[in-house]
Design an enzyme around this catalytic site. Structure first.
Site, PDB file in Angstrom:
ATOM      1  N   GLY A 181      -0.916  -6.622   1.273  1.00 35.22           N
ATOM      2  CA  GLY A 181      -1.508  -7.083   2.535  1.00 35.22           C
ATOM      3  C   GLY A 181      -1.195  -8.532   2.817  1.00 35.22           C
ATOM      4  CB  ALA A 182       1.476 -10.582   1.798  1.00 32.03           C
TER       5      ALA A 182
ATOM      6  CG  ASN B 281      -5.182  -9.997   0.456  1.00 32.85           C
ATOM      7  OD1 ASN B 281      -6.146 -10.761   0.465  1.00 32.85           O
ATOM      8  ND2 ASN B 281      -4.497  -9.691   1.558  1.00 32.85           N
TER       9      ASN B 281
ATOM     10  CE1 TYR C  58     -14.653  -6.631   2.841  1.00 28.07           C
ATOM     11  CE2 TYR C  58     -16.621  -7.994   2.815  1.00 28.07           C
ATOM     12  CZ  TYR C  58     -15.250  -7.872   2.713  1.00 28.07           C
ATOM     13  OH  TYR C  58     -14.486  -8.995   2.485  1.00 28.07           O
TER      14      TYR C  58
HETATM   15  N1  LIG Z   1     -11.482 -13.123   6.231  1.00 28.75           N
HETATM   16  C1  LIG Z   1     -12.620 -13.325   5.592  1.00 28.75           C
HETATM   17  O1  LIG Z   1     -13.565 -13.936   6.115  1.00 28.75           O
HETATM   18  C2  LIG Z   1     -12.805 -12.788   4.203  1.00 28.75           C
HETATM   19  C3  LIG Z   1     -13.964 -13.166   3.497  1.00 28.75           C
HETATM   20  C4  LIG Z   1     -14.167 -12.691   2.216  1.00 28.75           C
HETATM   21  C5  LIG Z   1     -13.223 -11.863   1.638  1.00 28.75           C
HETATM   22  N2  LIG Z   1     -12.100 -11.518   2.334  1.00 28.75           N
HETATM   23  C6  LIG Z   1     -11.142 -10.637   1.680  1.00 28.75           C
HETATM   24  O2  LIG Z   1      -9.854 -11.206   1.714  1.00 28.75           O
HETATM   25  C7  LIG Z   1      -8.864 -10.169   1.825  1.00 28.75           C
HETATM   26  C8  LIG Z   1      -7.968 -10.441   3.025  1.00 28.75           C
HETATM   27  O3  LIG Z   1      -8.765 -10.587   4.160  1.00 28.75           O
HETATM   28  P1  LIG Z   1      -8.149 -11.011   5.583  1.00 28.75           P
HETATM   29  O4  LIG Z   1      -9.305 -11.373   6.435  1.00 28.75           O
HETATM   30  O5  LIG Z   1      -7.022 -11.955   5.391  1.00 28.75           O
HETATM   31  O6  LIG Z   1      -7.597  -9.553   6.044  1.00 28.75           O
HETATM   32  P2  LIG Z   1      -6.832  -9.044   7.315  1.00 28.75           P
HETATM   33  O7  LIG Z   1      -6.741 -10.042   8.400  1.00 28.75           O
HETATM   34  O8  LIG Z   1      -7.436  -7.748   7.620  1.00 28.75           O
HETATM   35  O9  LIG Z   1      -5.332  -8.853   6.723  1.00 28.75           O
HETATM   36  C9  LIG Z   1      -5.111  -7.879   5.813  1.00 28.75           C
HETATM   37  C10 LIG Z   1      -3.638  -7.738   5.455  1.00 28.75           C
HETATM   38  O10 LIG Z   1      -3.546  -6.492   4.760  1.00 28.75           O
HETATM   39  C11 LIG Z   1      -2.718  -5.577   5.480  1.00 28.75           C
HETATM   40  N3  LIG Z   1      -3.355  -4.260   5.358  1.00 28.75           N
HETATM   41  C12 LIG Z   1      -4.548  -3.867   5.866  1.00 28.75           C
HETATM   42  N4  LIG Z   1      -4.801  -2.601   5.514  1.00 28.75           N
HETATM   43  C13 LIG Z   1      -3.741  -2.177   4.774  1.00 28.75           C
HETATM   44  C14 LIG Z   1      -3.419  -0.966   4.114  1.00 28.75           C
HETATM   45  N5  LIG Z   1      -4.237   0.086   4.153  1.00 28.75           N
HETATM   46  N6  LIG Z   1      -2.252  -0.901   3.428  1.00 28.75           N
HETATM   47  C15 LIG Z   1      -1.410  -1.961   3.379  1.00 28.75           C
HETATM   48  N7  LIG Z   1      -1.668  -3.132   3.978  1.00 28.75           N
HETATM   49  C16 LIG Z   1      -2.827  -3.241   4.663  1.00 28.75           C
HETATM   50  C17 LIG Z   1      -2.674  -6.122   6.915  1.00 28.75           C
HETATM   51  O11 LIG Z   1      -1.494  -5.725   7.603  1.00 28.75           O
HETATM   52  P3  LIG Z   1      -1.438  -4.309   8.407  1.00 28.75           P
HETATM   53  O12 LIG Z   1      -2.666  -4.264   9.266  1.00 28.75           O
HETATM   54  O13 LIG Z   1      -0.155  -4.370   9.162  1.00 28.75           O
HETATM   55  O14 LIG Z   1      -1.430  -3.251   7.372  1.00 28.75           O
HETATM   56  C18 LIG Z   1      -2.682  -7.624   6.634  1.00 28.75           C
HETATM   57  O15 LIG Z   1      -1.410  -8.058   6.204  1.00 28.75           O
HETATM   58  C19 LIG Z   1      -9.647  -8.859   1.897  1.00 28.75           C
HETATM   59  O16 LIG Z   1      -9.765  -8.298   0.613  1.00 28.75           O
HETATM   60  C20 LIG Z   1     -11.008  -9.297   2.404  1.00 28.75           C
HETATM   61  O17 LIG Z   1     -12.051  -8.428   2.023  1.00 28.75           O
HETATM   62  C21 LIG Z   1     -11.885 -11.954   3.603  1.00 28.75           C
END
Ligand SMILES: NC(=O)c1ccc[n+]([C@@H]2O[C@H](COP(=O)([O-])OP(=O)(O)OC[C@H]3O[C@@H](n4cnc5c(N)ncnc54)[C@H](OP(=O)(O)O)[C@@H]3O)[C@@H](O)[C@H]2O)c1
Length: 250
Positions: free
Chosen positions: A14-15, A91, A151
């Site tokens: 997920g990068a 991730n 979640y």
């Molecule tokens: N943002 C926050 O506030 C926050 C806070 C605490 C923890 N986190 C954790 O940090 C991590 C990343 O969060 P983020 O906010 O950066 O996430 P995000 O914006 O949803 O980005 C996720 C990335 O993963 C890819 N992805 C999503 N579902 C996928 C799947 N089923 N298979 C392969 N790739 C997939 C997405 O691309 P595609 O959609 O093209 O697949 C994107 O590159 C997660 O584990 C989240 O729980 C985030």
């Protein structure tokens, strides 16, 4: 401090945006080579190109981590094309989806598959293999923005599994650590969306962060890269919280 990552083989799921992309970029800045994946191809290719411009060898695959055969093949391709695997960062999350099965398929099972498939590659790492799980502060509290949703519950399960793996993989020289971000904001991400669509909720959460703002992806990425690096050679089973003081606990 030299983190000792030059030439390391690093896989990040997920990068193509947000935290995962910042993690891949920070590893590339440290001289690592990368295997990255996401479902949508154009942003993934754009990320891969940008990482190559920083000098990294990059393997990019569009796949859904819920497809365990594709995920296993990705791990093996990454190890073959990068000359081994030193680091795996899990991730991807189903985020705020209310679907419990989707959360298990997207968060929990891919982490177990990743570790299982990468274990021998990581054990063979001459730097010492490292796994980093991206969890969340929602794993350890139940009020907003957590709540009775999949979640936080699946993140808590993952924390437990990562801590147990840290003990069982230590004799193989593989460290397993967790990074738990608090709310992190970036354009195109969930918190930027809430800022625009539900400003009162956003402001309420921000007011509980002693730093007075949400975090940034690169602030999470630096913690991940440190934990994954040989500079953290005796750190395993840790949960590094990156939240500007959001969690109120000892
Ligand atoms: N943002 C926050 O506030 C926050 C806070 C605490 C923890 N986190 C954790 O940090 C991590 C990343 O969060 P983020 O906010 O950066 O996430 P995000 O914006 O949803 O980005 C996720 C990335 O993963 C890819 N992805 C999503 N579902 C996928 C799947 N089923 N298979 C392969 N790739 C997939 C997405 O691309 P595609 O959609 O093209 O697949 C994107 O590159 C997660 O584990 C989240 O729980 C985030």
């Amino acid at each position: 401090m030299d983190l000792g990552l030059r030439g390391a083989g690093v896989l990040v799921t997920g990068a193509s945006r947000g935290i995962g992309r910042a993690i891949a970029e920070t590893f590339a800045e440290e001289g690592a080579d990368l295997a990255i994946c996401a479902r949508s191809r154009p942003p993934l290719e754009e990320t891969a190109e940008q990482l190559r411009e920083r000098g990294a060898t990059v393997v990019a695959r569009d796949l859904d981590v819920a497809d365990s055969a594709a995920l296993r093949a990705f791990v093996d391709t990454a190890a073959a094309e990068l000359g081994g695997l030193d680091v795996v960062v899990s991730n991807v999350s189903a985020g705020s989806s209310a679907d419990w099965e989707q959360a298990l398929r997207t968060d929990v099972l891919p982490f177990t598959t990743l570790v299982e498939q990468a274990r021998e590659h990581l054990a063979a790492s001459r730097r010492g293999g490292a796994v980093v799980l991206i969890s969340s502060t929602s794993a350890v509290h139940v009020t907003a923005p957590s709540g009775p949703k999949p979640y936080g519950a699946v993140k808590a399960a993952l924390n437990h599994h990562a801590a147990a793996l840290a003990r069982t993989l230590a004799p193989r020289g593989v460290r397993v650590n967790t990074v738990s971000p608090g709310p992190i904001e970036f354009e195109g991400g969930g918190w930027a969306r809430r800022r625009d669509t539900d400003p009162d909720y956003y402001a309420g959460v921000r007011s509980r962060i002693p730093y007075g703002r949400l975090g940034r992806p690169e602030e999470v990425a630096r913690a991940v890269v440190f934990l994954a690096s040989p500079a953290a050679s005796f750190v395993t089973g840790a949960d590094l919280v990156v939240d500007g003081g959001f969690l109120d606990r000892v």
